[in-house]
Scaffold this motif. Structure first.
Motif, PDB file in Angstrom:
ATOM      1  N   ASN A  21      46.407  49.775  41.258  1.00 37.94           N
ATOM      2  CA  ASN A  21      44.865  49.070  41.792  1.00 37.94           C
ATOM      3  C   ASN A  21      45.190  47.153  41.276  1.00 37.94           C
ATOM      4  O   ASN A  21      44.727  47.296  39.694  1.00 37.94           O
ATOM      5  CB  ASN A  21      43.476  49.576  41.760  1.00 37.94           C
ATOM      6  N   LEU A  22      45.042  46.380  42.074  1.00 38.30           N
ATOM      7  CA  LEU A  22      44.925  44.828  41.048  1.00 38.30           C
ATOM      8  C   LEU A  22      42.787  44.494  41.465  1.00 38.30           C
ATOM      9  O   LEU A  22      42.416  44.360  42.540  1.00 38.30           O
ATOM     10  CB  LEU A  22      45.397  44.317  42.332  1.00 38.30           C
ATOM     11  N   GLY A  23      42.705  44.061  40.535  1.00 37.90           N
ATOM     12  CA  GLY A  23      41.192  43.474  40.988  1.00 37.90           C
ATOM     13  C   GLY A  23      40.964  42.632  42.227  1.00 37.90           C
ATOM     14  O   GLY A  23      42.095  41.213  42.465  1.00 37.90           O
ATOM     15  N   VAL A  24      40.094  42.387  42.402  1.00 39.13           N
ATOM     16  CA  VAL A  24      39.702  42.195  43.590  1.00 39.13           C
ATOM     17  C   VAL A  24      39.551  40.260  43.053  1.00 39.13           C
ATOM     18  O   VAL A  24      39.905  39.613  44.169  1.00 39.13           O
ATOM     19  CB  VAL A  24      38.042  42.216  44.118  1.00 39.13           C
ATOM     20  N   ALA A  25      39.405  39.713  42.381  1.00 33.83           N
ATOM     21  CA  ALA A  25      39.512  38.299  41.834  1.00 33.83           C
ATOM     22  C   ALA A  25      40.683  38.257  41.199  1.00 33.83           C
ATOM     23  O   ALA A  25      40.877  37.220  40.866  1.00 33.83           O
ATOM     24  CB  ALA A  25      38.574  38.060  40.548  1.00 33.83           C
ATOM     25  N   THR A  26      42.017  38.412  41.334  1.00 29.70           N
ATOM     26  CA  THR A  26      43.285  38.524  40.784  1.00 29.70           C
ATOM     27  C   THR A  26      43.487  37.574  41.863  1.00 29.70           C
ATOM     28  O   THR A  26      43.704  37.371  43.058  1.00 29.70           O
ATOM     29  CB  THR A  26      43.690  39.425  40.682  1.00 29.70           C
ATOM     30  N   SER A  27      44.687  36.657  41.374  1.00 27.81           N
ATOM     31  CA  SER A  27      45.011  35.477  41.952  1.00 27.81           C
ATOM     32  C   SER A  27      46.372  36.222  43.288  1.00 27.81           C
ATOM     33  O   SER A  27      46.932  35.834  44.091  1.00 27.81           O
ATOM     34  CB  SER A  27      46.063  34.970  40.917  1.00 27.81           C
ATOM     35  N   ALA A  28      46.757  37.450  42.756  1.00 28.58           N
ATOM     36  CA  ALA A  28      47.782  38.043  43.693  1.00 28.58           C
ATOM     37  C   ALA A  28      46.716  38.470  45.091  1.00 28.58           C
ATOM     38  O   ALA A  28      47.265  38.748  45.957  1.00 28.58           O
ATOM     39  CB  ALA A  28      47.997  39.699  43.033  1.00 28.58           C
ATOM     40  N   ALA A 108      45.395  37.645  36.867  1.00 33.46           N
ATOM     41  CA  ALA A 108      44.738  36.555  36.205  1.00 33.46           C
ATOM     42  C   ALA A 108      43.645  36.498  37.329  1.00 33.46           C
ATOM     43  O   ALA A 108      43.881  36.115  38.428  1.00 33.46           O
ATOM     44  CB  ALA A 108      45.218  35.254  35.954  1.00 33.46           C
ATOM     45  N   SER A 109      42.241  37.209  36.790  1.00 35.29           N
ATOM     46  CA  SER A 109      40.774  36.827  37.576  1.00 35.29           C
ATOM     47  C   SER A 109      41.040  34.843  38.002  1.00 35.29           C
ATOM     48  O   SER A 109      40.514  34.529  36.803  1.00 35.29           O
ATOM     49  CB  SER A 109      39.582  37.370  37.089  1.00 35.29           C
ATOM     50  N   ILE A 110      40.380  34.434  38.438  1.00 32.29           N
ATOM     51  CA  ILE A 110      39.873  33.646  39.223  1.00 32.29           C
ATOM     52  C   ILE A 110      40.116  32.168  38.426  1.00 32.29           C
ATOM     53  O   ILE A 110      39.605  31.432  37.295  1.00 32.29           O
ATOM     54  CB  ILE A 110      37.716  33.760  39.123  1.00 32.29           C
ATOM     55  N   PRO A 111      41.737  31.951  38.500  1.00 34.91           N
ATOM     56  CA  PRO A 111      42.209  31.465  37.245  1.00 34.91           C
ATOM     57  C   PRO A 111      42.095  29.839  38.509  1.00 34.91           C
ATOM     58  O   PRO A 111      42.616  29.058  37.648  1.00 34.91           O
ATOM     59  CB  PRO A 111      43.403  31.836  36.858  1.00 34.91           C
ATOM     60  N   GLY A 112      41.857  29.265  39.416  1.00 33.71           N
ATOM     61  CA  GLY A 112      41.812  28.415  40.930  1.00 33.71           C
ATOM     62  C   GLY A 112      43.053  28.948  41.055  1.00 33.71           C
ATOM     63  O   GLY A 112      44.465  29.354  40.778  1.00 33.71           O
ATOM     64  N   THR A 113      43.563  28.074  41.645  1.00 32.52           N
ATOM     65  CA  THR A 113      44.862  27.659  42.675  1.00 32.52           C
ATOM     66  C   THR A 113      46.114  27.002  41.970  1.00 32.52           C
ATOM     67  O   THR A 113      46.479  25.953  41.540  1.00 32.52           O
ATOM     68  CB  THR A 113      45.008  26.432  43.635  1.00 32.52           C
ATOM     69  N   ARG A 114      46.510  27.488  40.334  1.00 33.92           N
ATOM     70  CA  ARG A 114      47.751  26.926  40.092  1.00 33.92           C
ATOM     71  C   ARG A 114      48.160  28.463  39.206  1.00 33.92           C
ATOM     72  O   ARG A 114      48.261  29.362  39.833  1.00 33.92           O
ATOM     73  CB  ARG A 114      46.987  26.473  38.166  1.00 33.92           C
TER      74      ARG A 114
END
Length: 304
Positions: A21-28, A108-114
């Protein structure tokens, strides 16, 4: 529809599918920031062989480079990729042909659009090799949605988030009673289907949009071009007008999940006589044989 087999590779280990599972806050999840490839594995008793595995790995490397994912190439080489695929298939012990989907996710979690410097996780899972399009003749509809151009999201990188474009177009085709869509570019030229490359035949010449026409430069597309060249079939890679499909002698599509599949209707117009043609059928048979046979081309990797 196909469910993943029980065992999955995720986060440097093999786990049950429910644990991958991937976290809901990941960039993916937030941005669809993952790249992937799908390769076929042929199963013949105890023998398991993967098709053009080196090319699929190279596409992962190139997709990461285009998008800017900089961890995968540093942490993975082809030998590691093969070994994980080998162990994954062995753990699931398929008794018939399967597909393996390998993905690099930015977790990565909530890193923004980068993207640079963000951690990634690799996943691989196995599922039954069920074609995504009819194999006995499909009906295609030109999409009102245009293909994303290379200067927006490059088609030669298999980016998960970009497939929203394909979903919109294919769903419109399905809602209209067709099997799949035909994407056009901003100038009205033919690109590809929602997840397959397209070919047509006119007067014995095999014609297909070239790699600069906002298409995925598909591995099976390249395979068919190689086989056609070996068979002495004239080839023309160029810009293709939609109306050329209307008057083609044959139309067929290629892709890992599509195989080599004939098209019998485009926008309500029969292709040729409305039955699969001889050139496409011959290339389909050659392609099917190539998937299963180790030869001088080195296209087959033995996983057992």
């Amino acid at each position: 529809m196909a469910d993943p087999y029980a065992r999955v590779y995720f986060g440097d280990r093999f786990v049950d599918a429910a644990e991958a599972n991937l976290g809901v806050a990941t960039s993916a999840v937030l941005y669809g920031l993952s790249v992937y490839t799908v390769f076929p594995v042929h199963v013949d008793g105890d023998q398991r062989t993967a098709f053009r595995l080196a090319d699929h790995f190279q596409r992962m490397i190139e997709s990461c480079k285009i998008i800017g994912l900089d961890h995968f190439a540093r942490e993975w080489d082809f030998d590691r990729f093969v070994e994980v695929a080998r162990q994954l298939v062995a753990e699931n012990a398929p008794t018939s042909d399967v597909f393996v989907r390998a993905t690099v996710h930015v977790d990565a979690s909530i890193p923004g659009t980068r993207v640079r410097g963000l951690h990634t996780t690799v996943s691989m899972f196995v599922y039954d090799a069920v074609p995504i399009v009819p194999q006995d003749g499909m009906r295609l509809k030109t999409s009102t949605w245009r293909r994303i151009p290379d200067d927006a999201i490059p088609s030669r990188a298999k980016v998960n988030g970009a497939y929203v474009n394909s979903v919109l177009a294919k769903q419109d085709a399905i809602d209209s009673g067709y099997d799949d869509c035909i994407f056009l570019d901003g100038s009205g030229h033919v690109c590809e289907l929602s997840a397959a490359n397209i070919f047509l035949v006119r007067n014995g010449t095999l014609i297909t949009p070239d790699a600069s026409c906002d298409i995925l430069d598909g591995i099976n597309r390249r395979t068919v071009l190689t086989l056609a060249e070996e068979d002495g079939i004239p080839i023309d890679q160029r810009t293709v007008d939609l109306t050329e499909l209307y008057i083609a002698d044959e139309v067929f599509v290629t892709g890992t999940s599509a195989g080599v599949a004939p098209v019998t209707e485009v926008d309500g117009r029969l292709v040729g006589d409305g039955v699969p043609g001889p050139i496409g059928d011959g290339l389909r048979k050659r392609h099917d044989a190539a998937l299963r046979t180790d030869d001088l081309r080195g296209w087959v990797t033995r996983l057992v």
